[in-house]
Scaffold this active site. Structure first.
Site, PDB file in Angstrom:
ATOM      1  CG  HIS A   1      -5.782  -3.207   0.135  1.00  0.00           C
ATOM      2  ND1 HIS A   1      -5.068  -3.030  -1.041  1.00  0.00           N
ATOM      3  CD2 HIS A   1      -5.333  -2.243   0.996  1.00  0.00           C
ATOM      4  CE1 HIS A   1      -4.243  -2.007  -0.905  1.00  0.00           C
ATOM      5  NE2 HIS A   1      -4.380  -1.521   0.321  1.00  0.00           N
TER       6      HIS A   1
ATOM      7  CG  ASP B   1      -2.037   0.995   1.176  1.00  0.00           C
ATOM      8  OD1 ASP B   1      -3.053   0.803   0.493  1.00  0.00           O
ATOM      9  OD2 ASP B   1      -1.854   2.029   1.838  1.00  0.00           O
TER      10      ASP B   1
END
Length: 303
Positions: free
Chosen positions: A277, A107
């Site tokens: 994610h 991320d």
């Protein structure tokens, strides 16, 4: 102090005008793990000990996150630019006496990692990226479905103090919603209790919320411009890249996520995994399967 990361020791290291909270364990070639939003070093809880069996593992909290310093943003949004965060990591390496290292980022940490690769190629051995495509490419990929899912990119980037005030009404609730909604199971049960507690404590600190917003303001301005400038100049990443993306994560929504990286890197390997994610917490074995062989196969020594 001893971290919830088993056998890891915490220290605070001065670098680039701030102090980073850093956890370290293991020996061998250095491997730096960089977390993303809205997490901190605890996102590596399920995989860092296994990496430390083979590497000198270094796990900082990025500036503004965890227990690292959270300096105020500037008007041009450079304080939380990925270039400035990469400078933090260079200073950390200098303090530890490391000339080169492997870097694995997830991320926002992955955005710091590839900016490090572009700005400091001589300091990087191999690059690991989890669950992102380059910043400029992600913005360019937006269509209605992706915009709805990734609304936080525009929400957090709004001028201060709008998002800070709205999140401040229920900061822990907002972060819990964000974490759960980005998992494959849409559940907080994905996260180890110690990690989830760390994310909640972080969310309760207004300075950390302000830093997270500043991080995304940089992503919408300074970081995007840096990517555009590098693309126009034909700059590329020299280090080999391993890219892990989730079948139901954000990069998958761009259509051909690995192809976007091949526009920046000559040597790209990629793998998809069953996850949302947060693969380190949702599918830690997939992370180890992808990156342990990749970093162990390095052609030259790091350190």
């Amino acid at each position: 102090m001893t971290s919830a990361l088993t056998a890891f020791r915490q220290e605070h290291i001065a670098t680039n005008g701030i102090r980073l909270s850093v956890h370290r364990a293991g020996s061998g070639a250095p491997l730096i793990l960089l977390h993303g939003y809205p997490q901190n070093h605890m996102c590596w809880l399920n995989v860092a000990p296994a990496f430390a069996e083979h590497f000198h593992v270094i796990v900082p909290d990025l500036r503004g996150y965890g227990e690292s310093d959270a300096p105020p943003d500037d008007v041009a949004h450079t304080v939380y630019s990925k270039r400035e965060m990469a400078h933090d990591i260079v200073g950390l390496m200098d303090t530890l006496g490391l000339q080169r290292a492997h870097i694995l980022g997830h991320d926002r940490g992955a955005r710091v990692a590839y900016r490090f690769a572009l700005d400091h190629p001589g300091r990087l051995a191999r690059l690991g990226i989890v669950e992102i495509v380059p910043t400029g490419d992600f913005w360019a990929s937006w269509q209605a479905d992706l915009a709805l899912r990734a609304y936080h990119w525009t929400f957090l980037a709004q001028p201060s103090p709008l998002p800070e005030r709205l999140i401040g009404a229920d900061p822990v609730g907002y972060i819990e919603h964000t974490l759960a909604s980005w998992t494959r199971a849409k559940s907080l049960e994905t996260f180890p209790p110690a990690a989830l507690d760390a994310y909640r404590r972080q969310a309760a600190d207004p300075a950390r919320i302000a830093a997270m917003c500043a991080d995304y303001r940089a992503g919408a301005t300074t970081d995007r411009q840096l990517d555009d400038d590098d693309r126009a100049a034909g700059r590329r990443i020299a280090a080999p890249l391993m890219f892990l993306w989730a079948e139901t994560g954000f990069p998958a929504q761009t259509g051909q996520p690995a192809a976007l990286w091949r526009a920046w890197v000559d040597d790209v390997r990629d793998a998809a995994c069953a996850s949302g994610h947060f693969p380190m917490e949702e599918n830690p074995q997939a992370v180890l399967d992808a990156f342990l062989p990749f970093f162990l196969a390095s052609d030259g020594p790091a350190g």
